[in-house]
Design a protein around this motif. Structure first.
Motif, PDB file in Angstrom:
ATOM      1  N   TYR A 161      -8.896  -4.493   5.583  1.00  0.00           N
ATOM      2  CA  TYR A 161      -9.245  -3.182   5.046  1.00  0.00           C
ATOM      3  C   TYR A 161      -9.915  -3.321   3.694  1.00  0.00           C
ATOM      4  CZ  TYR A 161      -8.643   1.616   3.334  1.00  0.00           C
ATOM      5  OH  TYR A 161      -8.848   2.870   2.826  1.00  0.00           O
ATOM      6  N   LYS A 162      -9.436  -4.259   2.893  1.00  0.00           N
ATOM      7  CA  LYS A 162      -9.992  -4.453   1.562  1.00  0.00           C
ATOM      8  C   LYS A 162     -11.188  -5.403   1.563  1.00  0.00           C
ATOM      9  CE  LYS A 162      -5.943  -3.190  -1.151  1.00  0.00           C
ATOM     10  NZ  LYS A 162      -6.564  -1.990  -1.751  1.00  0.00           N
ATOM     11  N   ASN A 183      -5.801   2.166  -7.522  1.00  0.00           N
ATOM     12  CA  ASN A 183      -6.215   1.554  -6.272  1.00  0.00           C
ATOM     13  C   ASN A 183      -7.091   0.356  -6.618  1.00  0.00           C
ATOM     14  OD1 ASN A 183      -6.394   1.269  -3.537  1.00  0.00           O
ATOM     15  ND2 ASN A 183      -8.058   2.761  -3.286  1.00  0.00           N
ATOM     16  N   TYR A 205       0.860  -1.178   0.000  1.00  0.00           N
ATOM     17  CA  TYR A 205       0.000   0.000   0.000  1.00  0.00           C
ATOM     18  C   TYR A 205       0.898   1.231   0.000  1.00  0.00           C
ATOM     19  CZ  TYR A 205      -4.561   2.027   0.444  1.00  0.00           C
ATOM     20  OH  TYR A 205      -5.732   2.675   0.174  1.00  0.00           O
ATOM     21  N   THR A 221      -9.825  -2.915  -5.153  1.00  0.00           N
ATOM     22  CA  THR A 221     -10.592  -3.590  -4.114  1.00  0.00           C
ATOM     23  C   THR A 221     -11.505  -4.590  -4.828  1.00  0.00           C
ATOM     24  OG1 THR A 221     -12.066  -3.263  -2.231  1.00  0.00           O
ATOM     25  CG2 THR A 221     -12.330  -1.740  -4.069  1.00  0.00           C
ATOM     26  N   ASP A 224      -3.952  -6.893   8.148  1.00  0.00           N
ATOM     27  CA  ASP A 224      -4.698  -5.643   8.299  1.00  0.00           C
ATOM     28  C   ASP A 224      -5.145  -5.099   6.939  1.00  0.00           C
ATOM     29  OD1 ASP A 224      -2.115  -5.045   7.585  1.00  0.00           O
ATOM     30  OD2 ASP A 224      -1.843  -3.399   9.008  1.00  0.00           O
ATOM     31  N   ILE A 225      -4.331  -5.298   5.911  1.00  0.00           N
ATOM     32  CA  ILE A 225      -4.724  -4.843   4.567  1.00  0.00           C
ATOM     33  C   ILE A 225      -5.847  -5.734   4.027  1.00  0.00           C
ATOM     34  CG2 ILE A 225      -3.929  -4.444   2.200  1.00  0.00           C
ATOM     35  CD1 ILE A 225      -2.575  -2.482   3.895  1.00  0.00           C
ATOM     36  N   ARG A 238      -1.455   1.389   8.030  1.00  0.00           N
ATOM     37  CA  ARG A 238      -0.068   1.584   7.607  1.00  0.00           C
ATOM     38  C   ARG A 238       0.213   2.981   7.071  1.00  0.00           C
ATOM     39  NH1 ARG A 238       2.424  -3.590   7.210  1.00  0.00           N
ATOM     40  NH2 ARG A 238       0.831  -5.005   7.922  1.00  0.00           N
ATOM     41  N   ASP A 239      -0.748   3.578   6.355  1.00  0.00           N
ATOM     42  CA  ASP A 239      -0.443   4.854   5.730  1.00  0.00           C
ATOM     43  C   ASP A 239      -0.018   5.909   6.736  1.00  0.00           C
ATOM     44  OD1 ASP A 239      -0.887   3.974   3.276  1.00  0.00           O
ATOM     45  OD2 ASP A 239      -2.249   5.587   2.695  1.00  0.00           O
ATOM     46  N   LEU A 270      -0.397 -10.708   1.253  1.00  0.00           N
ATOM     47  CA  LEU A 270      -0.969  -9.490   1.850  1.00  0.00           C
ATOM     48  C   LEU A 270      -1.073  -9.625   3.361  1.00  0.00           C
ATOM     49  CD1 LEU A 270      -4.026  -8.031  -0.123  1.00  0.00           C
ATOM     50  CD2 LEU A 270      -1.796  -6.994   0.241  1.00  0.00           C
TER      51      LEU A 270
END
Lengths: 325, 315
Positions: free
Chosen positions: A310-311, A218, A28, A220, A306-307, A191-192, A303
């Motif tokens: 998120y997705k 991006n 990300y 998803t 947490d990602i 993370r960002d 992956l």
């Protein structure tokens, strides 16, 4: 929603699909690059132009019109954004005319004439004169380009999402977001914040000179070929999303959703136009490209959790890997 | 298609004497093409011989057929204005694309423009845009006693009753004091002119409780000089020390030592030469960085900014 594309349109969508992975890992990141610029994929190409009026052009604009008629709150414009909206309209129509030979923008006296042969539209208008258009300038631009539009005002050394015409939002709401600052909008992205990528992105945009364009991509997922997955219409699509992990025709229901996002500093108002173009590709079509298949499998395997959360892929990953493997 | 970000070649179509010491240049693309629109308050960086000066664009920013700048002849300057005053119609000037660091704030309820002398130039495009979009604006303009008023007719046509021309320092000081005491909530202040006038205006505003976020200043022509006390830069990656002499900019000292670094306006306005990951006591002189970035003391514009003692760079 049922997939109703003809075979040639479907084939074109695969060729033009902006496949989001270049390696076998996905990190990300702000991943911005100058735009436009053609990017080859294993089966085709994307990104040669900022706007991309493709085979789905008329159908997507008809869908936007229906959504706006049903829910006018998808279009928001704070009063101070009028100049920016006109700036965006002129920039967008010029860009579109330079991209698609079926469209022209001509200066006529102190006004302009917009001709769009693909939609059968012919519209004269005078810059800055709201009464010369059948709807607001941002709405009119939204009736001519497939991209969702957000306008960011720059003041107090920050960016503010003060106008937008957004019908194909992915799990957010333009009406809810209107008036928020860049930092407020980009609240919980795992993370960002830790890496400082979002404050850095805002600094980068604040310094973006007039006339320059950047893009990022991006990805998803979506249940079904459904462009409108805005929070505003959650009642219509939330359940199908929840059922996706257990459905029988998973390869036809699971769609990879890719957003090609462009950021352009408008010349006259100094606002930044943020364009979001949404592309959907069913897993069944991904499976037809062996390279994509292995790449997607590898990305999913690596992956971080947490990602994945998120997705919204936590419950889907096992089934996806079973299909891709 | 988006316009490329390259430089513009502009032919001098017409030269007009705005006042005996201010010359106006009307510029058109040398190749006959179109020109980008620009935001109110934008400037053009013009190559003037071996210098690059920033001049405000004085026309309307919407779909312009030509650009216009007004140049004050400064006999004691560094030669840029004298060079331009020697330019003749037909000559082609190398210019950057319009840049803006002095735009009106779209949410302002009212715009108070304070100018002195040639500092009126960025406000012409503000006034053109204010008329187009119906923005409320008033102007206080200080002009020397007996001196001609640059762009007087245009200012009167655009600002109407909102324009006040003040002769002499005392009259301007009183007018500014009165205006800054009586503005409606939500007014934004914009000042451009000689340093003394700008400092007075900003000090008055602060004294009357104006928050910094509502005060905007443009030091015209950018920062005049990059000179100051000598200091040393240490290049962390190579361990090299380079001396920056009193009369040289950091950018020049790096170039003289063979260190190439991208730069454009060289006046602290465009932001092109920004350097990050610096450490030391930085003396900021640019017009680009935000207060927070200045306070962080880790980035600078080497074309104008300097340091005390030793400045460590990630080079």
């Amino acid at each position: 929603m049922v997939q109703t594309m003809s075979d040639p349109v479907r084939a074109a969508c695969i060729r033009r699909f902006p496949w989001p992975f270049t390696g076998d890992r996905y990190a990300y990141s702000a991943n911005v690059e100058p735009a436009p610029g053609a990017r080859r994929t294993l089966v085709g190409e994307w990104g040669r132009t900022i706007l991309d009026p493709d085979e789905t052009y008329a159908a997507e604009l008809a869908e936007r019109r229906d959504i706006l008629a049903r829910d006018p709150s998808r279009h928001v414009e704070l009063p101070h954004m009028r100049a920016a909206s006109w700036d965006a309209l002129l920039w967008g129509l010029r860009e579109l005319a330079a991209t698609d030979p079926a469209m022209t923008l001509d200066r006529q006296g102190d006004g302009h004439v917009w001709t769009n042969r693909r939609l059968g539209t012919r519209q004269a208008f005078r810059y800055g004169d709201d009464a010369s258009l059948p709807m607001g300038p941002l709405m009119f631009l939204g009736s001519q380009i497939q991209e969702d539009i957000v306008l960011l005002d720059q003041r107090e050394d920050r960016l503010w999402a003060d106008a937008g015409c957004v019908t194909f939002a992915s799990n957010w709401s333009m009406a809810f977001t209107a008036g928020m600052s860049f930092m407020e909008i980009h609240g919980p992205v795992p993370r960002d914040f830790a890496d400082g990528a979002i404050p850095r992105a805002e600094r980068f945009l604040i310094r973006l000179p007039a006339g320059q364009a950047y893009r990022r991509i991006n990805w998803t997922s979506t249940a079904g070929y459904r462009l409108d997955t805005a929070l505003d219409s959650y009642a219509d699509w939330g359940a199908s999303r929840a059922r996706m992990a257990d459905c029988d025709d998973f390869a036809d229901v699971f769609h990879m959703r890719v957003e090609v996002q462009h950021l352009v500093r408008l010349p006259e108002s100094g606002a930044i136009v943020f364009l979001i173009r949404t592309y959907l590709l069913p897993l069944a079509d991904i499976l037809t490209v062996p390279g994509w298949r292995t790449q997607f499998a590898s990305v999913l395997t690596h992956l971080p959790d947490d990602i994945i959360q998120y997705k919204g892929l936590a419950t889907l990953r096992p089934r996806l890997l079973a299909h891709l493997g | 298609m988006s316009a490329p970000a390259g430089d513009l070649a502009l032919r001098v179509e017409r030269i007009v004497d705005v006042t005996p010491s201010v010359r106006g240049f009307v510029l058109r693309p040398a190749d006959g093409g179109g020109l980008p629109s620009y935001a109110p308050g934008s400037h053009l960086v013009v190559a003037c011989g071996d210098r690059r000066n920033a001049y405000s664009l004085t026309g309307e920013g919407h779909a312009p057929d030509s650009y216009a700048i007004s140049v004050l002849h400064r006999p004691d300057g560094q030669g840029g204005s004298a060079w331009l005053h020697g330019v003749r119609p037909g000559q082609v000037l190398r210019c950057g694309r319009p840049r803006d660091a002095f735009a009106p704030v779209a949410t302002a309820r009212h715009h108070l423009l304070i100018a002195g002398g040639i500092g009126i130039t960025p406000f012409l495009s503000h006034l053109w845009a204010a008329r187009r979009w119906g923005r409320r604006v008033s102007v206080l303009y200080a002009v020397g006693a007996g001196a001609p008023v640059p762009h007087h007719a245009e200012l009167t046509a655009l600002a109407g009753d909102g324009l006040r021309i003040l002769r002499g320092r005392a009259a301007m000081q009183a007018a500014m004091d009165q205006a800054l005491r009586t503005q409606a909530l939500g007014t934004h202040l914009y000042v451009c002119g000689p340093d003394g006038l700008m400092d007075s205006a900003l000090a008055l505003a602060r004294g009357h409780g104006w928050p910094d976020e509502r005060c905007h200043a443009e030091r015209f022509g950018g920062v005049d000089a990059a000179e100051g006390a000598p200091f040393t830069v240490r290049l962390r990656r190579t361990g090299r020390d380079i001396a920056v002499a009193a009369d040289a900019s950091l950018l020049d000292a790096l170039a003289a030592a063979g260190v190439e670094w991208p730069a454009m306006c060289r006046r602290g306005v465009c932001g092109e030469c920004r350097m990050d990951n610096a450490a030391g006591t930085i003396l900021h002189r640019d017009l680009v960085l935000s207060p927070a970035e200045r306070a962080a003391q880790s980035c600078l514009m080497p074309c104008v900014s300097r340091a005390e003692g030793v400045l460590s760079l990630d080079l």
